[in-house]
Design an enzyme around this catalytic site. Structure first.
Site, PDB file in Angstrom:
ATOM      1  N   ASP A  57       2.571   4.434   1.949  1.00  0.00           N
ATOM      2  CA  ASP A  57       2.232   3.621   0.779  1.00  0.00           C
ATOM      3  C   ASP A  57       2.367   4.407  -0.515  1.00  0.00           C
ATOM      4  OD1 ASP A  57       1.664   1.532   2.454  1.00  0.00           O
ATOM      5  OD2 ASP A  57      -0.511   1.725   2.325  1.00  0.00           O
ATOM      6  N   ASP A 105      -3.292   5.553   1.728  1.00  0.00           N
ATOM      7  CA  ASP A 105      -3.032   4.319   2.472  1.00  0.00           C
ATOM      8  C   ASP A 105      -3.964   3.241   1.944  1.00  0.00           C
ATOM      9  OD1 ASP A 105      -1.595   2.919   4.362  1.00  0.00           O
ATOM     10  OD2 ASP A 105      -3.014   3.291   5.976  1.00  0.00           O
ATOM     11  N   LYS A 138      -5.657  -0.363   2.106  1.00  0.00           N
ATOM     12  CA  LYS A 138      -6.017  -1.364   3.106  1.00  0.00           C
ATOM     13  C   LYS A 138      -6.817  -2.482   2.445  1.00  0.00           C
ATOM     14  CE  LYS A 138      -4.231   0.858   6.567  1.00  0.00           C
ATOM     15  NZ  LYS A 138      -2.993   0.355   7.225  1.00  0.00           N
TER      16      LYS A 138
END
Length: 340
Positions: free
Chosen positions: A246, A259, A261
Site C-alpha cells: 500500500d 498497510d 485497513k
C-alpha cells in the site's frame, strides 16, 4: 384370693361349670386385656451398629497396620515402589514445546545483507509505483489464504453462514462487493492525498462511502512523511513470491511498510488484525530483496480506519516484532510450497 375363687369354681357341680364356659365371650362387654411377662409390644426397636455391617475380613490388614505402629512404616523408597507397581515407572521430564519456536528450513534474513544503498537517492519527491504483473509466482494474499489454521477457517465459515442467514446469498454477495469497493476508493483517496500533498479533494471528502474512513485517519496522516512507494508491486527474488504494498513512508521518523485497513468493528490491538502482521512482514522482506527499491525497511505500520469516523488505530511494528512475524511468514510460505 384369686386362687381361692378358682378352687370354688372347680368344686361346683359339673353342669354349672360347663354352663359357665359355654357363655359366649363376645357377649360380655369386658375389655380385652393381654398380660405378658417377657417383652412389651410397644418397646423401641433396637439400634443397629453400622460397624457391624463392615466387611471386617476385607479391612483386617489395614486395621492391623494402623493399630500396630505408632508411626507410619512407609518410607520414600516404599512409596516409590508402590507407585511403580500401581502406575508404572515415571516418564522422563520433557520440556514443553512453545508455540512459534519452530524454525524455517530455508531461512532467509529479513534485512538483505548484500543490498547496496546509494548515498544519494534520486528524486525522492516522486514515490515509486510499479504495476503488478501477472506471473506464475504466488501472491502474499494467496499464500496466507491457503495456509490459514483450521480454527481461523472455522471462524470465517461461521461468520459467512451467519451473514448469509441475515442477508441471503445475493445480499451477502452485494455486501462483500461493497466492502471491496470501499477499500479501493479509500486507497485511491489516500494515494491522491500523498501525491498532491494536499487535503483530499472536495468530492472525496463529501463521498459518504469513504468520508468516515478519511476522517478516521486524519490524526495518523499528520505523523506520515517522505512517502517512497504507493500501491507498488514487490517481489522477493530469492523466495519467489510477490505482492502489492500500500505505502512505504516514514511514520514518526521510522521508515515503514504501511498497510491501510478498513473495519466496521474496533481493532484496538495488533492481535485483532489476524494475519495482517504476517502480510506486512512479507512485504518488508520482499522490498529488501527487490532490486527495484534502493532502500531497506525494518518497521511496519497497520492502520485500521473506521467507517463511522472514530479515530483509527495505528499498530506500529518495531524491528524486533517484524523479525518475529517474518519467521512466522517463512513457515507459512514453506507450508504453501509443500502443498503445491
Amino acid at each position: 384370693l384369686v386362687r381361692m375363687k378358682f378352687l370354688q369354681l372347680l368344686s361346683r357341680k359339673p353342669g354349672k361349670l360347663e354352663m359357665l364356659f359355654r357363655i359366649p365371650f363376645c357377649q360380655k362387654q369386658f375389655p380385652y386385656m393381654c398380660l405378658a411377662t417377657s417383652t412389651c409390644l410397644y418397646s423401641k426397636k433396637k439400634k443397629v451398629n453400622s460397624y457391624e455391617q463392615v466387611d471386617q475380613e476385607k479391612y483386617k490388614n489395614l486395621v492391623y497396620s494402623v493399630t500396630s505402629y505408632k508411626t507410619s512404616a512407609q518410607t520414600p523408597e516404599t512409596i516409590f515402589e508402590e507407585d511403580n507397581l500401581l502406575y508404572g515407572p515415571p516418564n522422563k521430564h520433557r520440556p514443553p514445546v512453545k508455540a512459534g519456536t519452530k524454525t524455517p528450513k530455508n531461512w532467509v534474513p529479513l534485512i538483505n545483507p548484500n543490498k547496496r544503498i546509494p548515498l544519494l537517492n534520486g528524486d525522492s519527491n516522486l514515490p515509486i509505483k510499479i504495476a503488478l504483473q501477472k506471473t506464475k509466482m504466488p501472491s502474499v494474499t494467496r499464500i496466507l489464504q491457503q495456509t490459514i489454521s483450521p480454527q481461523q477457517a472455522f471462524s470465517l465459515e461461521r461468520w459467512k453462514e451467519k451473514m448469509i442467514l441475515e442477508l441471503g446469498k445475493d445480499g451477502f454477495a452485494e455486501y462483500t462487493k461493497n466492502l471491496f469497493l470501499q477499500g479501493e476508493l479509500f486507497h485511491a483517496a489516500l494515494e491522491s492525498i500523498f501525491l498532491s500533498e494536499e487535503i483530499a479533494t472536495e468530492e472525496q471528502r463529501e463521498d459518504v462511502v469513504i468520508s468516515g474512513y478519511l476522517s478516521s485517519v486524519q490524526h495518523v496522516l499528520k505523523d506520515i512523511s517522505e512517502v517512497k512507494a504507493l500501491e507498488s508491486a514487490v517481489q522477493h527474488e530469492t523466495l519467489q513470491y510477490l505482492g502489492l504494498v500500500d505505502c512505504v513512508a516514514k511514520y514518526r521518523g521510522q521508515l515503514c511498510v504501511i498497510d491501510w485497513k478498513t473495519s466496521e468493528k474496533p481493532k484496538p490491538s495488533l492481535k485483532n488484525t489476524f494475519d495482517n502482521p504476517l502480510q506486512v512482514a512479507a512485504y518488508i522482506g520482499a522490498i529488501n530483496h527487490d532490486a527495484n527499491y534502493d532502500f531497506q525497511v525494518s518497521c511496519g505500520l497497520i492502520v485500521v480506519a473506521y467507517k463511522n469516523g472514530s479515530p483509527a488505530h495505528p499498530h506500529f511494528m518495531d524491528p524486533g516484532l517484524c523479525s518475529q512475524y517474518w519467521n512466522k511468514w517463512l513457515l507459512r510460505l514453506e507450508e504453501y510450497m509443500d502443498r503445491n
